[in-house]
Design a protein around this motif. Structure first.
Motif, PDB file in Angstrom:
ATOM      1  N   GLU A 139       0.841  -1.209   0.000  1.00 14.91           N
ATOM      2  CA  GLU A 139       0.000   0.000   0.000  1.00 14.91           C
ATOM      3  C   GLU A 139       0.865   1.244   0.000  1.00 14.91           C
ATOM      4  O   GLU A 139       0.630   2.189  -0.757  1.00 14.91           O
ATOM      5  CB  GLU A 139      -0.886   0.040   1.251  1.00 14.91           C
ATOM      6  CG  GLU A 139      -2.073  -0.860   1.225  1.00 14.91           C
ATOM      7  CD  GLU A 139      -3.114  -0.482   2.297  1.00 14.91           C
ATOM      8  OE1 GLU A 139      -3.551  -1.390   3.008  1.00 14.91           O
ATOM      9  OE2 GLU A 139      -3.463   0.698   2.396  1.00 14.91           O
ATOM     10  N   VAL A 140       1.870   1.251   0.871  1.00 12.71           N
ATOM     11  CA  VAL A 140       2.691   2.449   1.023  1.00 12.71           C
ATOM     12  C   VAL A 140       3.567   2.666  -0.204  1.00 12.71           C
ATOM     13  O   VAL A 140       3.673   3.790  -0.708  1.00 12.71           O
ATOM     14  CB  VAL A 140       3.547   2.346   2.299  1.00 12.71           C
ATOM     15  CG1 VAL A 140       4.432   3.554   2.442  1.00 12.71           C
ATOM     16  CG2 VAL A 140       2.656   2.208   3.523  1.00 12.71           C
TER      17      VAL A 140
ATOM     18  N   LYS B  19       1.538   4.104  -3.015  1.00  9.07           N
ATOM     19  CA  LYS B  19       1.218   5.516  -2.812  1.00  9.07           C
ATOM     20  C   LYS B  19       2.442   6.406  -2.998  1.00  9.07           C
ATOM     21  O   LYS B  19       2.336   7.498  -3.545  1.00  9.07           O
ATOM     22  CB  LYS B  19       0.647   5.714  -1.411  1.00  9.07           C
ATOM     23  CG  LYS B  19      -0.723   5.115  -1.257  1.00  9.07           C
ATOM     24  CD  LYS B  19      -1.581   5.977  -0.377  1.00  9.07           C
ATOM     25  CE  LYS B  19      -2.970   5.420  -0.263  1.00  9.07           C
ATOM     26  NZ  LYS B  19      -3.889   6.361   0.341  1.00  9.07           N
ATOM     27  N   GLU B  20       3.580   5.914  -2.539  1.00  3.38           N
ATOM     28  CA  GLU B  20       4.782   6.728  -2.660  1.00  3.38           C
ATOM     29  C   GLU B  20       5.173   6.898  -4.115  1.00  3.38           C
ATOM     30  O   GLU B  20       5.467   7.994  -4.579  1.00  3.38           O
ATOM     31  CB  GLU B  20       5.945   6.072  -1.891  1.00  3.38           C
ATOM     32  CG  GLU B  20       5.783   6.102  -0.386  1.00  3.38           C
ATOM     33  CD  GLU B  20       6.091   7.456   0.199  1.00  3.38           C
ATOM     34  OE1 GLU B  20       7.247   7.906   0.112  1.00  3.38           O
ATOM     35  OE2 GLU B  20       5.160   8.086   0.734  1.00  3.38           O
TER      36      GLU B  20
ATOM     37  N   HIS C  56       0.915   8.789   4.417  1.00  2.00           N
ATOM     38  CA  HIS C  56       0.718   7.425   3.925  1.00  2.00           C
ATOM     39  C   HIS C  56       0.832   6.398   5.030  1.00  2.00           C
ATOM     40  O   HIS C  56       0.303   5.306   4.908  1.00  2.00           O
ATOM     41  CB  HIS C  56       1.744   7.101   2.830  1.00  2.00           C
ATOM     42  CG  HIS C  56       1.526   7.907   1.594  1.00  2.00           C
ATOM     43  ND1 HIS C  56       2.511   8.127   0.663  1.00  2.00           N
ATOM     44  CD2 HIS C  56       0.437   8.549   1.121  1.00  2.00           C
ATOM     45  CE1 HIS C  56       2.036   8.868  -0.312  1.00  2.00           C
ATOM     46  NE2 HIS C  56       0.781   9.139  -0.064  1.00  2.00           N
TER      47      HIS C  56
ATOM     48  N   THR D 132      -8.112   1.043   5.820  1.00  2.00           N
ATOM     49  CA  THR D 132      -8.159   1.549   4.457  1.00  2.00           C
ATOM     50  C   THR D 132      -9.538   1.386   3.864  1.00  2.00           C
ATOM     51  O   THR D 132      -9.997   2.224   3.111  1.00  2.00           O
ATOM     52  CB  THR D 132      -7.122   0.783   3.614  1.00  2.00           C
ATOM     53  OG1 THR D 132      -5.875   0.880   4.247  1.00  2.00           O
ATOM     54  CG2 THR D 132      -7.048   1.335   2.226  1.00  2.00           C
TER      55      THR D 132
ATOM     56  N   ASP E  27      -3.544  10.781   0.545  1.00  2.00           N
ATOM     57  CA  ASP E  27      -4.077   9.927   1.597  1.00  2.00           C
ATOM     58  C   ASP E  27      -5.591   9.853   1.468  1.00  2.00           C
ATOM     59  O   ASP E  27      -6.221  10.712   0.852  1.00  2.00           O
ATOM     60  CB  ASP E  27      -3.689  10.463   2.979  1.00  2.00           C
ATOM     61  CG  ASP E  27      -4.380  11.788   3.283  1.00  2.00           C
ATOM     62  OD1 ASP E  27      -3.768  12.835   3.028  1.00  2.00           O
ATOM     63  OD2 ASP E  27      -5.536  11.776   3.752  1.00  2.00           O
TER      64      ASP E  27
ATOM     65  N   THR F  61      -6.785   4.745  -3.225  1.00  2.00           N
ATOM     66  CA  THR F  61      -6.244   3.522  -2.635  1.00  2.00           C
ATOM     67  C   THR F  61      -6.180   2.513  -3.756  1.00  2.00           C
ATOM     68  O   THR F  61      -7.220   2.034  -4.224  1.00  2.00           O
ATOM     69  CB  THR F  61      -7.157   2.988  -1.511  1.00  2.00           C
ATOM     70  OG1 THR F  61      -7.186   3.926  -0.461  1.00  2.00           O
ATOM     71  CG2 THR F  61      -6.642   1.664  -0.990  1.00  2.00           C
TER      72      THR F  61
END
Lengths: 291, 222, 329
Positions: A39-40, A43-44, B67, A63, A50, A70
């Motif tokens: 997930e991280v 997103k990164e 995050h 989440t 967020d 997402t």
């Protein structure tokens, strides 16, 4: 495969885009540790904003569901069943029937399924959603005008329109299969960081063989409810990001028999044309006989 | 030889020896740092603290990264369904957790992953809380370490933060002046600072083996 | 469990019941994901996504229906020499269909400035793409048709050019009528060909409903604007009769849990109230010669029903059990 180090398909450079090879994700919850690195990392890399700081109380899953912000979602299932041959039940001695207290905590990383026949792709009126060389489904965000029709056309509820005040709001977003990374021979971010290779990235054919082998292996180790989730016999005709699941699909919020909504077009358009013709006829009748 | 000692705050007595706790531990006896005696009925539940992957290093860094913060946005206390039934608490309710050092509030996460323990014929319930939250950042929460007493392990003086006795009161924690009134009901005021029978009184030296590595070789007598 | 406390025993009973029957009624300990499955699916999370559309969309359905069918009425009027009615109908078609409808749709877009991207591609498998082209084609025919008709009616250009104008007007108006019927009915296909159970289970009913509602609304609005004619009265009867039949069909054609958003949820009442207003009530009012009230009832019912169908879609899309149940249809 885990143990191959940088030779693993999750790590080594490739040329799938140039060679037009169909790729996929095989996600295996039996080795997932629920770390949410996928997930991280997603997103990164993709600079996804967020999704709200809301505590859900649903085990460790704050989440909720896949959506516009997402693109990888780790599910946490607490179930009254054993994991394979593990015996749980700390109250008494093993073998003591009173102490049988089966329980397991299953983690599964959910993602856009990149369907063989994709509802979002067929529905998109701007041509923003396209099929790439590697067989994934990609939203071109500079074309999307946020009509929202893909949102109601996905049988898995993956894609969504990003609401204000998030960054780049208004458009529809979903997993890109890290197409930008793949064009440079890199591996998608989630597969790259997965510490247990629960997410396996590679050629779709290889993954399907791997999945079948893994299910068999698990069944032999006592995971009697292990099965592959890859709805090839429905109108979706298979998904490029397929899963091994423990238990039934409904427990994971996955539809057992997903359909691409274009199968409903024929009856709907027939009805529309019939109404159209009837309207013309009845109007002419109205003026002919009632003037 | 391996041995076993109970934590400094424990709901039961040591089954192996007549002495419950490690004889060479540092207690730091102060009024603000009292330890409950074994089996204190005012603090019947065991609290343990642990880390969350999402705030792995410490909350002070991860709470400021959106995050990571969105993955675990609130402090919660995991408890078994049996304990939740006893307290009449539902999943997601606010609860206040009180120890001899203070009180905090959190959400209740009811899960079958927590099991009641059956020790020496009595049921002892345990709750578990992560300790990553604080007063700043996009996601905030009470600091679990407010409940933890300061002690010093004989070799490296690390404090025992993973096992303590607590009480759980369903409902939100009162703040401000109301808190002063509320805490009096659950935490005994006044009296000597060394409530635990094995705890040395204030001012006493901790014992022969506690010299050397530990910087504060004496118990604090302020 | 070796403990014998009453709460432990009760929990055991609850677990047994949950294991056997899959559901435990009544209050109790809410365990996240645990043995007491309080919510269907994965913690009750939606399996598909509800529509993100806002109030502009049901209003557009209403306007588009009126516009499209106005062009049909205009065509009929032209053929049978009712020029005034034709002009009124074409004004309605042009304003509702070429001005208001696009504005409403553009307002609902997440990125309105990119509205022209709707015309980048033509995809017959996308009802929304077809709709974008139908709307554009309709506007491209209705506006010139109206202009030509008005120019001819005011005799701005006498002689042969005037007659050519009339031929042009007729052609454009007939073309706009063809696109107009599709404009009024494609919105039913738009909803029917989605993953929302309450919508796709009624994919045959929706185009009939939206199209007929459009026809009746156009007739009613023209009547309210002063064009009282027997032909429009007949269309009013026809539309109300069809809507009454659809109301009956909707009430008997139930699919259990799959479309419970319509039959058990409050938003289903919006559809039913709308159908009553533009079905039986409009019929009765028209029968007793309260024609303007019949028309008004029809119009209000048509609008409420559109709002109801979108609302029902939001409820149905958020309901995991309805998606699982709909798979058997």
């Amino acid at each position: 495969m885990i143990g191959e180090g940088i030779q693993s398909t999750n790590q080594r450079k490739h040329s799938y885009v140039q060679d037009r090879v169909e790729v996929g994700f095989f996600t295996d919850p039996s080795v997932c540790i629920g770390c949410k690195a996928c997930e991280v990392a997603c997103k990164e890399w993709n600079e996804v904003p967020d999704d709200g700081f809301i505590w859900s109380g649903n085990s460790y899953d704050n989440t909720g569901h896949l959506g516009a912000s997402t693109w990888r979602h780790v599910m946490f299932l607490e179930q009254d069943r054993q994991k394979g041959n593990q015996v749980t039940g700390p109250m008494g001695l093993p073998g003591d029937p009173q102490s049988e207290d089966p329980f397991r905590w299953v983690f599964l990383s959910d993602v856009c399924k990149h369907c063989e026949e994709a509802g979002c792709l067929e529905a998109c009126p701007t041509g923003s959603i396209v099929r790439t060389e590697v067989g994934s489904v990609l939203v071109q965000n500079d074309v999307c005008n946020g009509c929202g029709y893909c949102v109601v056309s996905c049988p898995f509820g993956v894609i969504d329109r990003r609401p204000e005040p998030l960054h780049d709001a208004g458009g529809a977003f979903k997993c890109t299969f890290c197409y930008d990374r793949q064009k440079s021979g890199l591996v998608p971010a989630c597969a790259k960081v997965c510490p247990t290779e629960s997410i396996v990235f590679g050629r779709l054919d290889d993954l399907r063989a791997l999945g079948a082998k893994r299910v068999q292996q698990l069944q032999q180790s006592g995971y009697s409810d292990a099965q592959l989730y890859d709805p090839t016999e429905t109108s979706v005709r298979g998904i490029h990001a397929f899963f091994l699941i423990l238990g039934e699909p409904e427990a994971y919020g996955l539809p057992p028999k997903p359909q691409i909504p274009t199968i409903y077009l024929k009856s709907a358009w027939t009805s529309a044309f019939a109404t159209a013709i009837a309207s013309i006829i009845v109007t002419l009748v109205a003026f002919a006989f009632f003037s | 030889m391996p041995t076993h000692y109970e934590p400094l705050e424990s709901p039961v007595k040591n089954a192996l020896y007549s002495r419950d706790t490690n004889p060479v531990v540092n207690w730091f006896t102060r009024q603000e740092n009292r330890f409950a005696p074994p089996g204190d009925p005012r603090f019947p539940f065991v609290l343990t603290t642990y880390r969350l992957t999402e705030h792995h290093t410490a909350g002070g860094m991860s709470r400021f990264l959106s995050h990571l913060a969105e993955l675990q946005p609130e402090l919660f206390a995991e408890m078994s369904p049996e304990l939740a039934t006893e307290l009449k608490v539902k999943n997601g309710d606010y609860i206040s957790i009180v120890s001899l050092r203070g009180a905090i509030e959190s959400r209740a996460l009811v899960s079958r992953r927590m099991r009641p323990m059956h020790l020496n014929g009595k049921t002892v319930h345990q709750i578990a809380m992560p300790f990553h939250f604080g007063t700043s950042g996009p996601v905030r929460g009470d600091a679990t370490n407010d409940l933890v007493p300061i002690s010093g392990e004989p070799n490296v003086t690390i404090m025992e933060a993973k096992a303590l006795a607590c009480n759980i009161v369903p409902g939100r924690l009162p703040r401000g002046p109301a808190f002063e009134e509320w805490i009096k009901k659950y935490v005994p005021q006044g009296g000597p600072p060394n409530l635990h029978p094995e705890q040395p009184p204030p001012g006493a030296s901790p014992g022969p083996a506690a010299g050397g590595h530990s910087q504060h070789g004496k118990t604090d007598s302020r | 469990m070796t403990s014998n406390s009453p709460s432990e025993k009760r929990l055991e009973e609850l677990r047994e019941q949950a294991w056997k029957e899959g559901v435990v009624p009544g209050k109790g300990v809410d365990v996240a994901g645990g043995p007491i499955p309080r919510k269907a699916g994965y913690y009750g999370q939606p399996v598909v996504k509800p529509p993100v559309w806002t109030w502009q969309v049901p209003l557009y359905f209403f306007m588009g229906g009126i516009a499209g069918m106005s062009a049909v009425i205009a065509s009929g009027a032209i053929i049978f020499h009712h020029v005034d009615l034709a002009r009124g109908a074409m004004w309605l078609a042009a304003i509702a269909g070429a001005v208001l409808s696009p504005v409403l749709l553009i307002m609902d877009l997440g990125r309105p400035r990119l509205f022209l991207n709707m015309l980048r591609v033509f995809k017959h498998r996308s009802a929304m793409s077809m709709g974008a082209w139908i709307l554009s084609a309709f506007g491209a025919c209705a506006v010139p048709g109206l202009i030509a008709l008005e120019l001819h009616a005011h005799q701005v250009f006498p002689g042969t050019f005037g007659q050519l104008l009339r031929i042009a007007a007729d052609t454009f108006i007939f073309a706009s009528a063809i696109f107009g019927t599709l404009l009024a009915t494609y919105t039913g296909v738009l909803l029917g060909a989605t993953a929302i159970p309450a919508w796709f289970l009624h994919r045959t009913l929706l185009p009939i409903h939206f199209g007929t509602a459009g026809l009746g609304s156009a007739a009613a609005l023209l009547e309210l604007l002063g064009h009282r004619m027997a032909a429009l009265n007949f269309l009013g009867y026809y539309a109300a009769a069809v809507e009454s039949a659809l109301l009956i069909w909707l009430s008997v054609d139930k699919h259990g849990v799959a479309d419970r958003a319509i039959h058990e949820h409050g938003s289903g009442w919006l559809i039913r109230i709308g159908e009553i207003l533009n079905g039986p009530l409009a019929l009765v009012l028209r029968f007793f010669s309260f024609v303007p009230f019949a028309g008004l009832s029809f119009l209000i019912g048509a609008l409420i029903s559109r709002v109801g169908w979108i609302a029902v879609g939001k409820v149905s899309g958020s309901d995991p059990e309805s998606v699982f149940a709909a798979e058997r249809y």
